[in-house]
Design an enzyme around this catalytic site. Structure first.
Site, mmCIF file in Angstrom:
data_model
loop_
_atom_site.group_PDB
_atom_site.id
_atom_site.type_symbol
_atom_site.label_atom_id
_atom_site.label_comp_id
_atom_site.label_asym_id
_atom_site.label_seq_id
_atom_site.Cartn_x
_atom_site.Cartn_y
_atom_site.Cartn_z
ATOM 1 N N ASP A 113 5.955 8.556 -2.018
ATOM 2 C CA ASP A 113 4.791 9.444 -1.987
ATOM 3 C C ASP A 113 4.831 10.473 -0.874
ATOM 4 O O ASP A 113 4.558 11.664 -1.102
ATOM 5 C CB ASP A 113 3.492 8.638 -1.932
ATOM 6 N N HIS B 290 7.317 0.604 -1.065
ATOM 7 C CA HIS B 290 7.470 -0.774 -0.589
ATOM 8 C C HIS B 290 7.016 -1.861 -1.567
ATOM 9 O O HIS B 290 7.283 -3.040 -1.338
ATOM 10 C CB HIS B 290 6.730 -1.006 0.735
#
Length: 481
Positions: free
Chosen positions: A232, A77
């Site tokens: 991740d 993000h």
């Protein structure tokens, strides 16, 4: 040998694995986060690059020389704004930055089909509203912006000169048609952007460039390929074999994530479930995300001047304490699932003259566990079912905390070899796949189980009894946040 590099919030992790999937070298270089204003969370991308060089240089030189491919993973993000010369314009706005609440409403006004197009609820943590904030508040930076990258993809640019990304990470921008696995031109248009402002979009196993000559020499490697990699959590799932429909993991890092792999795209915008592409072709996943997880433990340890997290956990275990009357709301930087509230705050409730540092620590551990249980309820409401959960991330090192978490979630937690390496290990596996050395089913097997923590019935009952007060406390305080 295969190198995985994870661009985390608190540090860069690097790991080299061999053809058997065994770890032959690992390293870490720390990072700090800047909070220049309330709700703001930023990092300087040049710090990522310095830490990446530090982490790689710490790895065994002989192992580095045998690396055949590199994979990347990273915090999702984040907005890295580059000009035409590919220079950074301003500090990166991170995933846990909450400044763009008004821009979320504006984005939905601009594109009323946003939820349908993306399959996800618009939240301040996502990348798209951050760009609208920049446009409205920093017009000079906006006018200079030519390309927007995610954190790991800035590292790729420095490594290869290529502007590229992968679908799992890009799903968290709100600029991807997740069902069709491509950029969404209507969502880009709503932010006054086009695909020309976006990096090259790839599946996680695709090669995206070659290590630059001077960097290969500095790192003691050949000019090896760098693969697209993954966000991740998706990369962490690859690392522990969460790659089949119904497989699940719990990531205990700065944030806390419950992640379930799905064979198809399963949006649930009525709740706060994220539905994204997986880092492997033809797969998707659902997530519930809390913004403050292991970071809460670090915070309370620093708050009480305790010597270390490990020391506090050991002291709690030796004390025999299993419960405490204090309650902790773990919303130190707002919350995403289930509240979608960047203004939520951390709260200790029920303090008395007998409250001591260990009570604060235990209530913090329990507060995080109760918030994760809220997230699991959202996943369950979305139709997601799983019988057991694999644990990854730094928090996976503590079996004591694991007993609290298993009891709050009422699910057995599975601990696996190398699980604390998380995304960096998965990134190394993606690197291996990118050069055709094995297939998904042979490369992405679940590592050996090192332990299973079952729910403790008495502790489950204690935590279950606390949940009504935990929920009511947030609702009561919400107007004051």
């Amino acid at each position: 040998m295969y190198l995985g590099i994870d661009v985390g919030t608190s540090g860069i992790k690097a790991v080299i694995i061999d053809d058997k999937g065994e770890v032959v070298a690992e390293s870490r270089a720390g990072l700090t986060v800047s909070h220049p204003h309330p709700l703001w969370s930023e990092q300087d991308p040049s710090d990522w690059w310095s830490a990446t060089n530090s982490a790689v240089s710490q790895l065994d030189a002989a192992a580095r020389s045998k690396v055949r491919a590199i994979g990347l993973s990273g915090q999702m993000h984040g907005a890295v704004l580059l000009n035409k010369a590919r220079k950074v314009i301003r500090p990166a706005i991170l995933w846990n930055d909450g400044r763009s609440g008004a821009e979320c409403d504006e984005l939905l006004r601009r594109e009323p089909r946003a939820h349908e197009l993306t399959g996800n609820l618009i939240m301040p943590g996502f990348t798209a509203p951050k760009l609208l904030w920049v446009k409205g508040n920093e017009p000079k930076a906006w006018d200079e912006t030519d390309v927007v990258l995610l954190p790991k993809d800035y590292i790729r640019l420095r490594m290869t000169g290529e502007t590229a990304t992968d679908l799992s990470d890009a799903s968290g921008t709100l600029w991807v048609d997740v069902a069709e696995r491509k950029w969404s031109e209507p969502m880009l248009k709503a932010c006054d952007l086009t695909t020309d402002n976006m990096p090259w979009l790839n599946e996680g196993t695709a090669p995206t460039g070659i290590l630059r000559d001077e960097l290969a020499e500095a790192w003691g490697m050949a000019r090896v390929p760098v693969c697209a990699g993954g966000g991740d959590n998706a990369a962490g799932a690859v690392g522990v074999g969460v790659i089949h429909d119904g497989d699940a993991l719990l990531s205990l890092g700065t944030s806390g994530v419950l992640f379930a792999a799905t064979k198809d795209f399963r949006p649930n915008v009525a709740g706060t479930v994220h539905a994204f592409c997986h880092a492997l072709p033809g797969l998707w996943h659902q997530m519930s995300v809390m913004l403050n997880c292991a970071s809460c433990i670090d915070w309370v340890v620093a708050l009480t001047n305790a010597p270390s997290v490990a020391g506090v956990l050991t002291a709690l275990e030796q004390s025999g304490r299993t419960d405490t009357p204090e309650l902790f709301l773990p919303y130190l930087t707002g919350e995403r699932t289930p509240h979608n509230n960047p203004h939520a705050k951390g709260v200790f409730f029920g303090l008395t003259a007998s409250t001591d540092p260990l009570a604060l620590a235990l209530s913090t551990l329990q507060g995080v566990a109760l918030a994760l249980a809220d997230g699991m309820d959202v996943l369950t409401d979305a139709g997601t079912r799983f019988d057991a959960i694999t644990v990854i991330g730094g928090g996976s090192r503590s079996a004591y905390w694991g007993r609290i978490l298993a009891s709050a979630l009422n699910k057995p937690l599975i601990y696996r070899s190398g699980a604390d390496l998380g995304p960096s290990y998965g990134a190394a596996r993606l690197a291996r796949l990118s050069i055709g050395d094995g297939d998904i089913d042979t490369v992405c097997v679940a590592p050996p189980i090192t332990g299973v923590v079952e729910p403790d019935r008495a502790l489950s009952d204690q935590l279950s009894a606390k949940r009504p007060a935990f929920k009511a406390l947030y609702q009561s305080l919400k107007p004051l946040f």
